[in-house]
Scaffold this motif. Structure first.
Motif, short mmCIF file in Angstrom:
data_model
loop_
_atom_site.label_atom_id
_atom_site.label_comp_id
_atom_site.label_asym_id
_atom_site.label_seq_id
_atom_site.Cartn_x
_atom_site.Cartn_y
_atom_site.Cartn_z
N LEU A 176 -65.89 -88.04 -110.71
CA LEU A 176 -65.87 -89.49 -110.60
C LEU A 176 -66.75 -89.91 -109.43
O LEU A 176 -66.57 -89.41 -108.30
CB LEU A 176 -64.45 -90.01 -110.34
CG LEU A 176 -63.36 -89.65 -111.34
CD1 LEU A 176 -62.04 -90.29 -110.91
CD2 LEU A 176 -63.73 -90.11 -112.74
N TYR A 177 -67.72 -90.79 -109.70
CA TYR A 177 -68.49 -91.42 -108.63
C TYR A 177 -68.02 -92.86 -108.52
O TYR A 177 -68.07 -93.61 -109.51
CB TYR A 177 -69.99 -91.38 -108.90
CG TYR A 177 -70.74 -92.18 -107.85
CD1 TYR A 177 -70.97 -91.62 -106.60
CD2 TYR A 177 -71.14 -93.48 -108.10
CE1 TYR A 177 -71.61 -92.36 -105.61
CE2 TYR A 177 -71.78 -94.23 -107.12
CZ TYR A 177 -72.02 -93.66 -105.87
OH TYR A 177 -72.63 -94.40 -104.89
N PRO A 215 -59.77 -84.01 -117.30
CA PRO A 215 -59.58 -83.28 -116.04
C PRO A 215 -60.68 -83.64 -115.05
O PRO A 215 -61.87 -83.63 -115.40
CB PRO A 215 -59.66 -81.81 -116.47
CG PRO A 215 -60.50 -81.82 -117.70
CD PRO A 215 -60.28 -83.15 -118.38
N VAL A 216 -60.31 -83.96 -113.83
CA VAL A 216 -61.26 -84.38 -112.79
C VAL A 216 -61.16 -83.41 -111.62
O VAL A 216 -60.07 -83.16 -111.10
CB VAL A 216 -60.95 -85.82 -112.33
CG1 VAL A 216 -61.69 -86.15 -111.03
CG2 VAL A 216 -61.34 -86.81 -113.43
N HIS A 217 -62.31 -82.88 -111.20
CA HIS A 217 -62.29 -81.92 -110.08
C HIS A 217 -63.02 -82.39 -108.84
O HIS A 217 -62.92 -81.76 -107.79
CB HIS A 217 -62.83 -80.56 -110.54
CG HIS A 217 -64.31 -80.51 -110.71
ND1 HIS A 217 -65.10 -79.52 -110.16
CD2 HIS A 217 -65.16 -81.33 -111.38
CE1 HIS A 217 -66.36 -79.72 -110.49
NE2 HIS A 217 -66.43 -80.80 -111.22
N THR A 218 -63.76 -83.52 -108.93
CA THR A 218 -64.35 -84.11 -107.72
C THR A 218 -64.30 -85.63 -107.83
O THR A 218 -64.44 -86.20 -108.92
CB THR A 218 -65.81 -83.68 -107.49
OG1 THR A 218 -66.67 -84.32 -108.44
CG2 THR A 218 -65.98 -82.17 -107.58
N ILE A 219 -64.11 -86.27 -106.68
CA ILE A 219 -64.16 -87.72 -106.56
C ILE A 219 -65.05 -88.02 -105.37
O ILE A 219 -64.90 -87.42 -104.30
CB ILE A 219 -62.76 -88.33 -106.34
CG1 ILE A 219 -61.83 -87.98 -107.51
CG2 ILE A 219 -62.84 -89.84 -106.15
CD1 ILE A 219 -60.37 -88.37 -107.27
N TYR A 220 -65.99 -88.94 -105.55
CA TYR A 220 -66.95 -89.22 -104.49
C TYR A 220 -67.03 -90.72 -104.25
O TYR A 220 -67.38 -91.49 -105.15
CB TYR A 220 -68.33 -88.68 -104.89
CG TYR A 220 -69.33 -88.61 -103.75
CD1 TYR A 220 -69.59 -87.41 -103.11
CD2 TYR A 220 -70.00 -89.75 -103.32
CE1 TYR A 220 -70.51 -87.34 -102.07
CE2 TYR A 220 -70.91 -89.70 -102.27
CZ TYR A 220 -71.16 -88.49 -101.65
OH TYR A 220 -72.06 -88.42 -100.61
N PHE A 221 -66.73 -91.15 -103.03
CA PHE A 221 -66.89 -92.54 -102.61
C PHE A 221 -68.27 -92.68 -101.99
O PHE A 221 -68.53 -92.18 -100.88
CB PHE A 221 -65.83 -92.92 -101.57
CG PHE A 221 -64.43 -93.06 -102.10
CD1 PHE A 221 -63.89 -94.32 -102.38
CD2 PHE A 221 -63.64 -91.94 -102.31
CE1 PHE A 221 -62.60 -94.45 -102.85
CE2 PHE A 221 -62.33 -92.06 -102.77
CZ PHE A 221 -61.81 -93.32 -103.05
#
Length: 397
Positions: free
Chosen positions: A7-8, A56-62
């Motif tokens: 997710l960006y 399934p989500v393995h990274t989130i970036y703000f």
């Protein structure tokens, strides 16, 4: 096994828009932050509901903008929406970009408790003249203080962004910047050559002769010196612009950015965000107010589109192959794996791009390392020369 997603989340607010920046950012609109956060949470939940299964989500970036302008309770709301909408794995990497002059120790403690486990600080330079020209709103003291606070708050995965090739920046000044960055003991460094973008004040200043154009030869010298110095310091280059320290047998690479370089699926959410999922590239409406208004309507759109989507393009098989090559070749150690390419596309890499690969190998820009195609050391300096060979044609060379 289903693809894992990233997710960006774009946070488009800035206190001041820097002279070199062409990102989708806006200053003086901080009063819209509460409404924007509400809209972003709505978009997150929307795409989670329209997905064919619980992703399934393995990274989130703000990213931004300046995500560190968000209060901790706003970040908590966004993360809550992510966990409600997706299957966020326990070992998720959650990165947040921060400007050194816009954070406090209390804020860092709060966001670390929320699960943010990777911090990326926009240091850019250690020299006041460089920072002044870039119109950055901090100095090196702010950077060193932010690092101290981050460590006390519990961050053990810290990136510093640096820029080289700045007008009037000498090799020795760049060397001093990198040495001072190393003195802060980050786990990761991202080094970017300054590019003059058309919509920026920098472009206007160069056109009027107020500042010199970047010196490509000097920038190449800066890059090569940095590569040697970082190797001496124990860093490992894993991507053209990125170096990481090893820990416990692994490299502390940015797992989120690896998603881009592997051309794997990610959802871009927020004003102006771009995404790639289900063989579709998406781009959201750029304006903050327009984005908020669109998410208030929640019109029906098929996954991965959302009410904020302004552009969507279906990517055909050849284009996806081409993009996989040019993105994967940025990975300086891993390159593009023959096996991974075949498993994804059911065609051999050389069957599709054989003549192009042979041409670039003969030029000394690509090389085979066992079953992986990688840039040579010379190829890293001429990356765009390599990448252009894989795009823009109806069939490869």
């Amino acid at each position: 096994m289903s693809d894992v997603y990233s997710l960006y989340l774009h946070i488009p607010f800035c206190r001041h828009r820097c002279a070199y920046c062409d990102f989708n950012t806006y200053s003086g609109q901080e009063s819209l932050i509460p409404a924007y956060v509400k809209a972003l949470c709505a978009e997150i939940r929307y795409v989670g509901q329209t997905a064919p299964y619980r992703l399934p989500v393995h990274t989130i970036y703000f990213g931004g903008g300046t995500p560190s302008l968000l209060p901790a309770d706003a970040i908590a709301l966004i993360l809550k929406a992510c966990h409600e909408a997706f299957d966020v794995i326990p070992e998720v990497e959650i990165s947040l970009e921060a400007n050194p002059g816009s954070i406090t120790f209390e804020w860092l403690k709060a966001v670390r408790r929320l699960g943010i486990n990777r911090l990326s600080l926009g240091m850019q330079s250690a020299h006041p003249d460089d920072l002044r020209l870039l119109e950055r709103q901090h100095d090196f003291f702010d950077v060193s203080q932010a690092v101290r606070w981050a460590r006390r708050a519990g961050f053990d995965n810290l990136n510093l962004d640096l820029i080289y090739g700045i007008p009037h920046q000498s090799l020795s000044r760049w060397q001093e910047t990198l040495e001072r960055a190393l003195g802060l003991h980050p786990e990761h460094l991202s080094l970017y050559a300054l590019t003059i973008e058309h919509t920026t004040p920098f472009h206007h200043w160069v056109a009027r002769g107020l500042i010199p154009s970047p010196d490509d030869d000097l920038a190449a010298e800066m890059y090569e010196w940095a590569d040697e110095r970082l190797s001496q310091a124990g860093f490992v280059q894993y991507e053209i612009s990125n170096w990481a320290q090893p820990r416990g047998g692994d490299l502390l690479m940015c797992r989120h950015n690896l998603q881009y370089w592997l051309n794997a699926p990610y959802l871009g959410l927020g004003a102006g965000a771009h995404g790639f999922a289900n063989h579709t590239r998406t781009a959201n409406v750029r304006g903050i107010k327009a984005y908020i208004d669109r998410l208030a309507q929640l019109t029906e759109r098929p996954f991965p589109l959302t009410p904020a989507t302004e552009q969507a393009q279906t990517i055909d098989l050849l284009t996806e192959m081409q993009e996989t090559m040019l993105m994967g070749l940025r990975l300086t150690r891993e390159g593009v794996s023959q096996q991974r390419f075949y498993e994804r596309f059911h065609q051999a890499m050389e069957e599709v791009f054989g003549s192009t690969i042979s041409y670039l190998v003969n030029l000394g820009l690509l090389e085979w390392r066992e079953e992986r195609l990688c840039l040579t050391r010379r190829g890293r300096l001429l990356g765009n020369r390599v990448f252009i060979e894989f795009v823009g044609e109806t069939r490869p060379r």
